[in-house]
Design an enzyme around this catalytic site. Structure first.
Site, PDB file in Angstrom:
ATOM      1  N   HIS A 129       0.724  -5.917  -4.509  1.00 31.00           N
ATOM      2  CA  HIS A 129       0.876  -5.007  -5.717  1.00 31.00           C
ATOM      3  C   HIS A 129      -0.596  -4.366  -4.631  1.00 31.00           C
ATOM      4  O   HIS A 129      -0.667  -2.960  -4.299  1.00 31.00           O
ATOM      5  CB  HIS A 129      -0.628  -5.852  -6.113  1.00 31.00           C
ATOM      6  N   PHE A 130      -1.345  -4.716  -3.794  1.00 28.76           N
ATOM      7  CA  PHE A 130      -1.954  -3.408  -2.743  1.00 28.76           C
ATOM      8  C   PHE A 130      -1.391  -2.840  -1.362  1.00 28.76           C
ATOM      9  O   PHE A 130      -1.906  -1.757  -1.166  1.00 28.76           O
ATOM     10  CB  PHE A 130      -2.768  -4.046  -2.019  1.00 28.76           C
ATOM     11  N   HIS A 131      -0.136  -2.704  -1.629  1.00 28.13           N
ATOM     12  CA  HIS A 131       0.297  -2.196  -0.764  1.00 28.13           C
ATOM     13  C   HIS A 131       1.382  -0.848  -1.383  1.00 28.13           C
ATOM     14  O   HIS A 131       1.744   0.240  -1.250  1.00 28.13           O
ATOM     15  CB  HIS A 131       1.358  -3.003  -0.519  1.00 28.13           C
ATOM     16  N   HIS A 152     -13.556  -4.038  -4.363  1.00 21.70           N
ATOM     17  CA  HIS A 152     -13.057  -3.949  -5.400  1.00 21.70           C
ATOM     18  C   HIS A 152     -13.004  -1.802  -5.709  1.00 21.70           C
ATOM     19  O   HIS A 152     -11.987  -1.472  -5.145  1.00 21.70           O
ATOM     20  CB  HIS A 152     -12.766  -4.597  -6.492  1.00 21.70           C
ATOM     21  N   TYR A 161     -11.110   2.150  -5.161  1.00 16.75           N
ATOM     22  CA  TYR A 161     -11.219   4.178  -5.951  1.00 16.75           C
ATOM     23  C   TYR A 161     -11.965   5.306  -4.803  1.00 16.75           C
ATOM     24  O   TYR A 161     -10.993   6.167  -4.920  1.00 16.75           O
ATOM     25  CB  TYR A 161     -11.764   3.988  -7.403  1.00 16.75           C
ATOM     26  N   ARG A 178      -0.264 -15.810   0.416  1.00 18.24           N
ATOM     27  CA  ARG A 178      -0.383 -14.869   1.234  1.00 18.24           C
ATOM     28  C   ARG A 178      -1.379 -15.377   2.523  1.00 18.24           C
ATOM     29  O   ARG A 178      -1.746 -17.060   2.141  1.00 18.24           O
ATOM     30  CB  ARG A 178      -1.179 -13.973   0.285  1.00 18.24           C
ATOM     31  N   ARG A 179      -1.189 -14.325   3.508  1.00 19.77           N
ATOM     32  CA  ARG A 179      -2.614 -15.188   5.309  1.00 19.77           C
ATOM     33  C   ARG A 179      -1.906 -15.755   5.846  1.00 19.77           C
ATOM     34  O   ARG A 179      -2.403 -15.988   7.010  1.00 19.77           O
ATOM     35  CB  ARG A 179      -3.816 -15.437   4.015  1.00 19.77           C
TER      36      ARG A 179
END
Length: 590
Positions: free
Chosen positions: A403-405, A252, A256, A466-467
């Site tokens: 989300h992470f795109h 995670h 950042y 997913r995946r």
């Protein structure tokens, strides 16, 4: 006497301005070694971006059924691994290395204390990338004893070839080494300027690296102590829960590590491009200190469904994750205030009239502004991921890639591309080429990501996994059971295609600029106006980097010490419990 070229446009502001043929780029001339190193890191980053982006197009078309002629469903996992590793590890790390190298050089006004340290870090990054890439590509050839179909989340029971793990370790150590170069420059600067406040860009680079050094402890232990020996057959046991915990210790906060360089651009470069100045230097420093403290003790929110981890520690991770909303909200306030100040300085009036005065035709500005806007949407979906109960609804669904795109795929990637439009002329001494293409490209990316991510989030809410190479479970078809999923699949395919087109546009601009001649070089002004509230208004304790590093380590010890100790006490290191390596195709539901 110098001749004037009247039809050129200043890449910094987007305004028509005559440029002198004999002008030279100050950064290239003053810091040739740093400019050369930054150029090389950007070249590798752009290469990884191109290959990883092509893999992303294959995924979008294959999984939606739009076109399945690139790979088989079994090879899909090789593509998926390559997409994640090349974009989330290689592209990000190399671009950040180059960008931070420029930022620390510019803000401290000095080059490397020992250039061998900087270049050895780059070499380790490059060798690690080659090893990992060779292992991943080996997955396409069943007769070649190389394979790394372990996805970006490379923890057991999936097992990769040792070359992949050695490559991953070298990428981490290489990033540590380039950080050593930056800290040595800072210490040299501090000895010459004992009473001065740390320049803001240097402060942002150094605090990000402190966070990175803390965050990568977990993945370094996982790879070096467990995964490399396991893949070599030196040990027979790797406890999956312990390995997952060590990975998410890093998994995670790496978000950042991607995000804070984007913040550096949003805080310091975007207001300048808008014709204004940063609203508050002290708030910017507070934000980066908060990320140092809060980024790492949150990884258990990726393990809400994992057994063997006490619920109390998962709750602590959820609480810590919610605290991270504070620096994000402070950033939203500071950046918007900075842009509003710039817009009103340009004559904007009314409640929103200042928005019209901003340089939306400058791709460096528009790319960062659109990336920041989309990151706000990513923050809302991130709050869903962080909540324990509601996380169960979206866990392991396509909502998560959606989300992470928005985060790494836009907040970082689009910001990086926007920064490149402004930085590449500085590190090459050449004018930006294909300016019309560059001006359109951020909007193309924004449109493609809006379509694709929107559909991914909605598909996740109806349970699409997913995946997997197939967007359905055995004996169950979402296309037949959920009437709207067909429309979502079309959105994902169209969005992914538009993203790839935008990527090709960006790479065309970059390589046209890099290969262009040096005639009539542009003098890029890399000086920054003073913030409305300067460093003198910030408490000096904010510049005490050692203090914040110690506090960060203490918080990590509190968040992870007891759970990891409990896992060890429960037999996580017991060699009598073997970990059986499996393939991705045998592990995931198809």
């Amino acid at each position: 006497m110098a001749t004037v070229t009247p039809d050129e446009t200043d890449t910094e502001t987007g305004t028509e301005e005559p440029l002198l043929d004999e002008e030279r780029n100050a950064f290239v001339d003053k810091f040739p070694n740093e400019a050369r190193l930054t150029r090389w890191t950007f070249l590798v980053a752009f290469g990884a971006l191109g290959i990883g982006g092509f893999f992303g197009l294959i995924q979008a078309l294959h999984r939606t059924g739009a076109f399945r002629g690139f790979v088989s469903s079994s090879d899909y996992y090789t593509v998926l691994t390559g997409h994640g590793v090349l974009l989330a590890l290689v592209f990000t790390t190399f671009f950040i290395s180059g960008f931070f190298n420029w930022a620390i050089t510019r803000s401290l006004g000095r080059g490397s204390v020992d250039r061998r340290v900087a270049w050895s870090g780059f070499t380790m990054l490059l060798v690690g990338t080659v090893l990992a890439a060779v292992a991943i590509i080996g997955g396409f050839f069943p007769n070649v004893p190389l394979s790394a179909d372990v996805l970006f989340t490379f923890y057991p029971p999936l097992q990769a070839h040792p070359a992949f793990y050695v490559g991953a370790a070298l990428i981490v150590v290489g990033s540590w080494t380039v950080g050593v170069d930056w800290f040595r420059r800072f210490w040299a600067w501090r000895s010459d300027n004992p009473d001065e406040r740390i320049p803001l860009q240097a402060f942002m680079v150094l605090t990000t690296m402190i966070m990175w050094y803390v965050a990568t402890i977990g993945v370094a232990v996982e790879v070096v102590v467990f995964l490399i020996p396991w893949s070599l057959g030196l040990i027979q046991t790797v406890d999956p829960i312990l390995a997952r915990t060590l990975f998410w210790f890093f998994g995670h906060p790496v978000v950042y590590f991607w995000l804070l360089p984007a913040y550096l651009g949003w805080y310091t470069i975007m207001p300048k491009l808008a014709g204004g100045r940063l609203f508050s230097d002290p708030l910017a420093r507070v934000v980066f200190v908060l990320f140092v403290l809060l980024s790492t003790p949150v990884g258990f929110h990726h393990q809400y469904v994992d057994p063997g981890i006490p619920e109390g520690f998962k709750f602590v991770a959820m609480t810590n994750t919610m605290f991270l909303l504070l620096p994000s909200l402070l950033t939203a306030f500071t950046v918007v205030a900075s842009l509003e100040h710039a817009g009103r300085q340009q004559g904007g009036t009314g409640r929103f009239g200042w928005l019209k005065t901003l340089p939306w035709g400058n791709p460096a500005f528009s790319g960062m502004a659109l990336a920041a806007l989309m990151f706000a949407a990513g923050g809302f979906s991130g709050m869903i991921n962080a909540g324990m109960n509601i996380n169960y609804l979206v866990h392991n669904t396509i909502w998560i890639p959606g989300h992470f795109h928005l985060t790494v795929g836009t907040a970082f990637a689009l910001t990086a591309m926007a920064l490149a439009y402004w930085l590449v002329p500085q590190i090459t001494g050449k004018r930006l080429q294909l300016r019309g293409v560059a001006a359109l490209q951020p909007y193309m990316w924004f449109l493609g990501m809006t379509l694709m991510s929107n559909a991914m989030h909605r598909a996740g809410l109806i349970g699409v996994p997913r995946r997997t190479a197939e967007p359905q479970y055995e004996a169950f078809s979402y296309a037949q059971s959920v009437g709207g999923y067909g429309e979502m699949r079309i959105q994902i395919a169209i969005g992914g295609t538009l993203l790839f087109v935008a990527l090709v546009m960006f790479l065309a601009v970059m390589f046209a600029t890099i290969l262009a001649g040096k005639g009539g070089q542009l003098e890029v002004n890399s000086e920054f106006p003073e913030p409305l509230s300067g460093a003198e208004d910030a408490p000096k304790v904010l510049d005490d980097l050692r203090l914040w590093a110690v506090f960060a380590l203490l918080l990590v010890a509190l968040a992870y010490g007891f759970p990891i100790y409990s896992m060890i006490q429960s037999g996580a290191l017991d060699p009598s419990i073997p970990a059986v390596p499996v393939s991705i195709a045998g592990w995931l539901p198809i």
